[in-house]
Design a protein around this motif. Structure first.
Motif, PDB file in Angstrom:
ATOM      1  N   ASP A  57       0.856  -1.188   0.000  1.00  0.00           N
ATOM      2  CA  ASP A  57       0.000   0.000   0.000  1.00  0.00           C
ATOM      3  C   ASP A  57       0.887   1.231   0.000  1.00  0.00           C
ATOM      4  N   ALA A  58       0.594   2.158  -0.904  1.00  0.00           N
ATOM      5  CA  ALA A  58       1.377   3.389  -0.997  1.00  0.00           C
ATOM      6  C   ALA A  58       0.854   4.414   0.003  1.00  0.00           C
ATOM      7  N   PRO A 109       5.058   2.524   8.382  1.00  0.00           N
ATOM      8  CA  PRO A 109       4.463   1.227   8.768  1.00  0.00           C
ATOM      9  C   PRO A 109       3.713   1.280  10.104  1.00  0.00           C
ATOM     10  N   GLN A 110       4.261   2.013  11.065  1.00  0.00           N
ATOM     11  CA  GLN A 110       3.600   2.133  12.371  1.00  0.00           C
ATOM     12  C   GLN A 110       2.286   2.896  12.242  1.00  0.00           C
ATOM     13  N   VAL A 111       2.264   3.956  11.427  1.00  0.00           N
ATOM     14  CA  VAL A 111       1.027   4.712  11.199  1.00  0.00           C
ATOM     15  C   VAL A 111      -0.007   3.806  10.537  1.00  0.00           C
ATOM     16  N   TYR A 112       0.422   3.058   9.535  1.00  0.00           N
ATOM     17  CA  TYR A 112      -0.478   2.145   8.830  1.00  0.00           C
ATOM     18  C   TYR A 112      -1.042   1.094   9.788  1.00  0.00           C
ATOM     19  N   ARG A 113      -0.180   0.579  10.665  1.00  0.00           N
ATOM     20  CA  ARG A 113      -0.565  -0.479  11.595  1.00  0.00           C
ATOM     21  C   ARG A 113      -1.508   0.033  12.685  1.00  0.00           C
ATOM     22  N   THR A 114      -1.228   1.201  13.254  1.00  0.00           N
ATOM     23  CA  THR A 114      -1.981   1.659  14.419  1.00  0.00           C
ATOM     24  C   THR A 114      -3.106   2.641  14.109  1.00  0.00           C
ATOM     25  N   ASP A 118      -6.239   6.692   6.884  1.00  0.00           N
ATOM     26  CA  ASP A 118      -7.060   7.884   7.099  1.00  0.00           C
ATOM     27  C   ASP A 118      -6.604   8.664   8.339  1.00  0.00           C
ATOM     28  N   TYR A 119      -5.280   8.773   8.519  1.00  0.00           N
ATOM     29  CA  TYR A 119      -4.701   9.465   9.662  1.00  0.00           C
ATOM     30  C   TYR A 119      -5.044  10.959   9.675  1.00  0.00           C
TER      31      TYR A 119
END
Length: 181
Positions: A57-58, A109-114, A118-119
């Motif tokens: 995912d980009a 990766p941490q943003v995507y994971r947690t 849609d941050y």
């Protein structure tokens, strides 16, 4: 049959090669997930060799602008999205704000994971609204409108930097565009 078999074999080889290649666009990083488990490393822009079972995912790492404005169709929300806040002297202020920020490449990766992709809606928007309301109660309306405008923006910036700290979002600048008393 030999021609068909050789063609099928060649097709399988080509498909296998293409399934091992992931392209990440300019200004983006690729976040890899394998069976729902997000991998720690990121893929740089360009062509990358990956496990064919990995989903990529980009995520955009370029500077983004989030605008909250009273003008229709100017910000991310349709209609009047200006921030209404109270000043120290009890007056209601209507503030138009733009925030420049970007996603940290190493923390993607941490943003995507947690948080997910849609941050902006989950973290940026609420943090901006809260920071402005928290800071505006420490200033009088005339100070925000005139002599202490830069101090007001600086305090909002500090507040937002603290809110984004550890979240993988880097604040670049806060622009106070319009103040209505």
């Amino acid at each position: 049959f030999t021609v068909i078999r050789n063609g099928a074999f060649l097709g399988i080889v080509v498909a296998a090669i293409f399934s091992c290649v992931a392209q990440v666009g300019a200004g983006e990083v690729g976040v890899q997930s394998l069976f729902g488990s997000v991998q720690d490393g990121t893929l740089r822009s360009g062509f990358n060799i990956v496990n064919p079972l990995v989903k990529v995912d980009a995520m955009d790492i370029r500077t983004q602008a989030y605008t909250m404005s009273s003008l229709r169709d100017e910000g991310q929300q349709s209609g009047d999205d200006a921030i209404s806040s109270l000043s120290m002297d009890g007056l209601t202020l209507k503030l138009d704000v733009t925030v420049w920020f970007r996603l940290s490449e190493n923390d993607a990766p941490q943003v995507y994971r947690t948080i997910g992709t849609d941050y902006v809606e989950k973290i940026v928007r609420p943090a901006v609204r809260t920071a402005i309301r928290d800071v505006s109660v420490g200033y009088s309306a005339t100070d925000i409108y005139s002599i202490k405008r830069e101090d007001f923006v600086r305090d909002i910036t500090k507040n937002l930097e603290n809110a984004f700290n550890g979240r993988g979002i880097i604040l670049e600048r806060v622009l106070l565009r319009n103040v209505e008393l």
